[in-house]
Design a protein around this motif. Structure first.
Motif, PDB file in Angstrom:
ATOM      1  N   ALA A   1       0.842  -1.207   0.000  1.00 48.00           N
ATOM      2  CA  ALA A   1       0.000   0.000   0.000  1.00 48.00           C
ATOM      3  C   ALA A   1       0.871   1.248   0.000  1.00 48.00           C
ATOM      4  O   ALA A   1       1.975   1.244   0.545  1.00 48.00           O
ATOM      5  CB  ALA A   1      -0.888  -0.001   1.240  1.00 48.00           C
ATOM      6  N   ASN A   2       0.387   2.271  -0.652  1.00 46.43           N
ATOM      7  CA  ASN A   2       0.999   3.591  -0.544  1.00 46.43           C
ATOM      8  C   ASN A   2       0.225   4.317   0.550  1.00 46.43           C
ATOM      9  O   ASN A   2      -0.867   4.850   0.316  1.00 46.43           O
ATOM     10  CB  ASN A   2       0.863   4.328  -1.880  1.00 46.43           C
ATOM     11  CG  ASN A   2       1.366   5.741  -1.796  1.00 46.43           C
ATOM     12  OD1 ASN A   2       1.692   6.226  -0.714  1.00 46.43           O
ATOM     13  ND2 ASN A   2       1.433   6.412  -2.933  1.00 46.43           N
ATOM     14  N   THR A   3       0.787   4.299   1.764  1.00 48.52           N
ATOM     15  CA  THR A   3       0.005   4.745   2.927  1.00 48.52           C
ATOM     16  C   THR A   3      -0.266   6.253   2.947  1.00 48.52           C
ATOM     17  O   THR A   3      -0.996   6.724   3.808  1.00 48.52           O
ATOM     18  CB  THR A   3       0.697   4.327   4.242  1.00 48.52           C
ATOM     19  OG1 THR A   3       2.039   4.811   4.221  1.00 48.52           O
ATOM     20  CG2 THR A   3       0.720   2.817   4.386  1.00 48.52           C
ATOM     21  N   VAL A   4       0.320   6.978   2.017  1.00 51.88           N
ATOM     22  CA  VAL A   4      -0.029   8.398   1.909  1.00 51.88           C
ATOM     23  C   VAL A   4      -1.464   8.556   1.391  1.00 51.88           C
ATOM     24  O   VAL A   4      -2.220   9.403   1.862  1.00 51.88           O
ATOM     25  CB  VAL A   4       0.966   9.134   0.979  1.00 51.88           C
ATOM     26  CG1 VAL A   4       0.573  10.587   0.808  1.00 51.88           C
ATOM     27  CG2 VAL A   4       2.380   9.026   1.516  1.00 51.88           C
ATOM     28  N   ILE A   5      -1.815   7.703   0.433  1.00 55.33           N
ATOM     29  CA  ILE A   5      -3.143   7.847  -0.190  1.00 55.33           C
ATOM     30  C   ILE A   5      -4.024   6.611  -0.026  1.00 55.33           C
ATOM     31  O   ILE A   5      -5.194   6.639  -0.385  1.00 55.33           O
ATOM     32  CB  ILE A   5      -3.025   8.174  -1.694  1.00 55.33           C
ATOM     33  CG1 ILE A   5      -2.225   7.089  -2.427  1.00 55.33           C
ATOM     34  CG2 ILE A   5      -2.366   9.533  -1.918  1.00 55.33           C
ATOM     35  CD1 ILE A   5      -2.352   7.176  -3.942  1.00 55.33           C
ATOM     36  N   GLU A   6      -3.473   5.529   0.515  1.00 55.50           N
ATOM     37  CA  GLU A   6      -4.259   4.293   0.580  1.00 55.50           C
ATOM     38  C   GLU A   6      -4.343   3.742   1.998  1.00 55.50           C
ATOM     39  O   GLU A   6      -3.401   3.872   2.791  1.00 55.50           O
ATOM     40  CB  GLU A   6      -3.617   3.220  -0.325  1.00 55.50           C
ATOM     41  CG  GLU A   6      -3.743   3.510  -1.804  1.00 55.50           C
ATOM     42  CD  GLU A   6      -2.928   2.558  -2.672  1.00 55.50           C
ATOM     43  OE1 GLU A   6      -3.356   2.276  -3.799  1.00 55.50           O
ATOM     44  OE2 GLU A   6      -1.860   2.109  -2.235  1.00 55.50           O
ATOM     45  N   ASN A   7      -5.481   3.134   2.300  1.00 54.95           N
ATOM     46  CA  ASN A   7      -5.648   2.360   3.529  1.00 54.95           C
ATOM     47  C   ASN A   7      -5.483   0.880   3.204  1.00 54.95           C
ATOM     48  O   ASN A   7      -5.735   0.463   2.076  1.00 54.95           O
ATOM     49  CB  ASN A   7      -7.048   2.569   4.114  1.00 54.95           C
ATOM     50  CG  ASN A   7      -7.233   3.951   4.682  1.00 54.95           C
ATOM     51  OD1 ASN A   7      -6.303   4.550   5.208  1.00 54.95           O
ATOM     52  ND2 ASN A   7      -8.451   4.478   4.564  1.00 54.95           N
ATOM     53  N   TYR A   8      -5.120   0.110   4.209  1.00 56.63           N
ATOM     54  CA  TYR A   8      -5.106  -1.336   3.997  1.00 56.63           C
ATOM     55  C   TYR A   8      -5.806  -2.038   5.150  1.00 56.63           C
ATOM     56  O   TYR A   8      -5.883  -1.518   6.257  1.00 56.63           O
ATOM     57  CB  TYR A   8      -3.676  -1.872   3.811  1.00 56.63           C
ATOM     58  CG  TYR A   8      -2.755  -1.653   4.980  1.00 56.63           C
ATOM     59  CD1 TYR A   8      -1.913  -0.566   5.015  1.00 56.63           C
ATOM     60  CD2 TYR A   8      -2.722  -2.538   6.051  1.00 56.63           C
ATOM     61  CE1 TYR A   8      -1.060  -0.354   6.077  1.00 56.63           C
ATOM     62  CE2 TYR A   8      -1.866  -2.345   7.117  1.00 56.63           C
ATOM     63  CZ  TYR A   8      -1.043  -1.244   7.132  1.00 56.63           C
ATOM     64  OH  TYR A   8      -0.206  -1.032   8.194  1.00 56.63           O
ATOM     65  N   ALA A   9      -6.360  -3.202   4.834  1.00 58.73           N
ATOM     66  CA  ALA A   9      -7.018  -4.027   5.844  1.00 58.73           C
ATOM     67  C   ALA A   9      -6.554  -5.457   5.644  1.00 58.73           C
ATOM     68  O   ALA A   9      -6.493  -5.939   4.511  1.00 58.73           O
ATOM     69  CB  ALA A   9      -8.532  -3.933   5.702  1.00 58.73           C
ATOM     70  N   ILE A  10      -6.205  -6.107   6.749  1.00 57.02           N
ATOM     71  CA  ILE A  10      -5.660  -7.467   6.689  1.00 57.02           C
ATOM     72  C   ILE A  10      -6.670  -8.445   7.271  1.00 57.02           C
ATOM     73  O   ILE A  10      -7.194  -8.233   8.360  1.00 57.02           O
ATOM     74  CB  ILE A  10      -4.339  -7.541   7.488  1.00 57.02           C
ATOM     75  CG1 ILE A  10      -3.280  -6.633   6.848  1.00 57.02           C
ATOM     76  CG2 ILE A  10      -3.834  -8.975   7.579  1.00 57.02           C
ATOM     77  CD1 ILE A  10      -2.072  -6.389   7.742  1.00 57.02           C
TER      78      ILE A  10
END
Lengths: 82, 82
Positions: B67-76
């Motif tokens: 993920a590009n955490t500047v513009i994206e969220n992630y869920a595991i």
């Protein structure tokens, strides 16, 4: 009503993007990753109150546009909450 | 152990791909679609038996590569099944 559609490559279809991710993870030291497949997730908001009608509509969207059913599977999740 | 990672654009980040899908759905007659956002789903198989260790490892993968955490969220999501 919110819905989430997963579009994933069918088993057996080559996934070069997944392979690239796996290779890059290996290069970063994550050697324990055996397999990677990448797909798409599409979040939709639909002006529809009946979950069954929404699901039928989403199925049609998947067949017509969202998924290439020759090489991709799709899965529909409906969030029936308010 | 199987895991699934969702990478989605943060709220407020423009999503031209989602807009294109929404427009195309409208052109196909699905006018009831109010909002579309497209993200990525990554399915991984990890040679790791401890769910917590797997989750920590996946978090690191997301921060470093997935993920590009500047513009994206992630869920595991971890599938703790056999």
């Amino acid at each position: 009503m919110k819905a989430r559609v997963h579009v994933t490559l069918k088993p057996g279809i080559l996934d070069p993007q997944g392979k690239a991710i796996q290779h890059a993870l290996g290069a970063l030291g994550f050697g324990a990753v055996d397999k990677v497949r990448q797909g798409k997730v599409i979040d939709l908001e639909i002006a529809e109150t009946d979950p069954e009608a929404a699901r039928a509509s989403l199925r049609e969207m998947c067949e017509k546009l969202l998924a290439n059913t020759v090489i991709e599977n799709y899965a529909i999740e409906i969030d029936a909450g308010p």
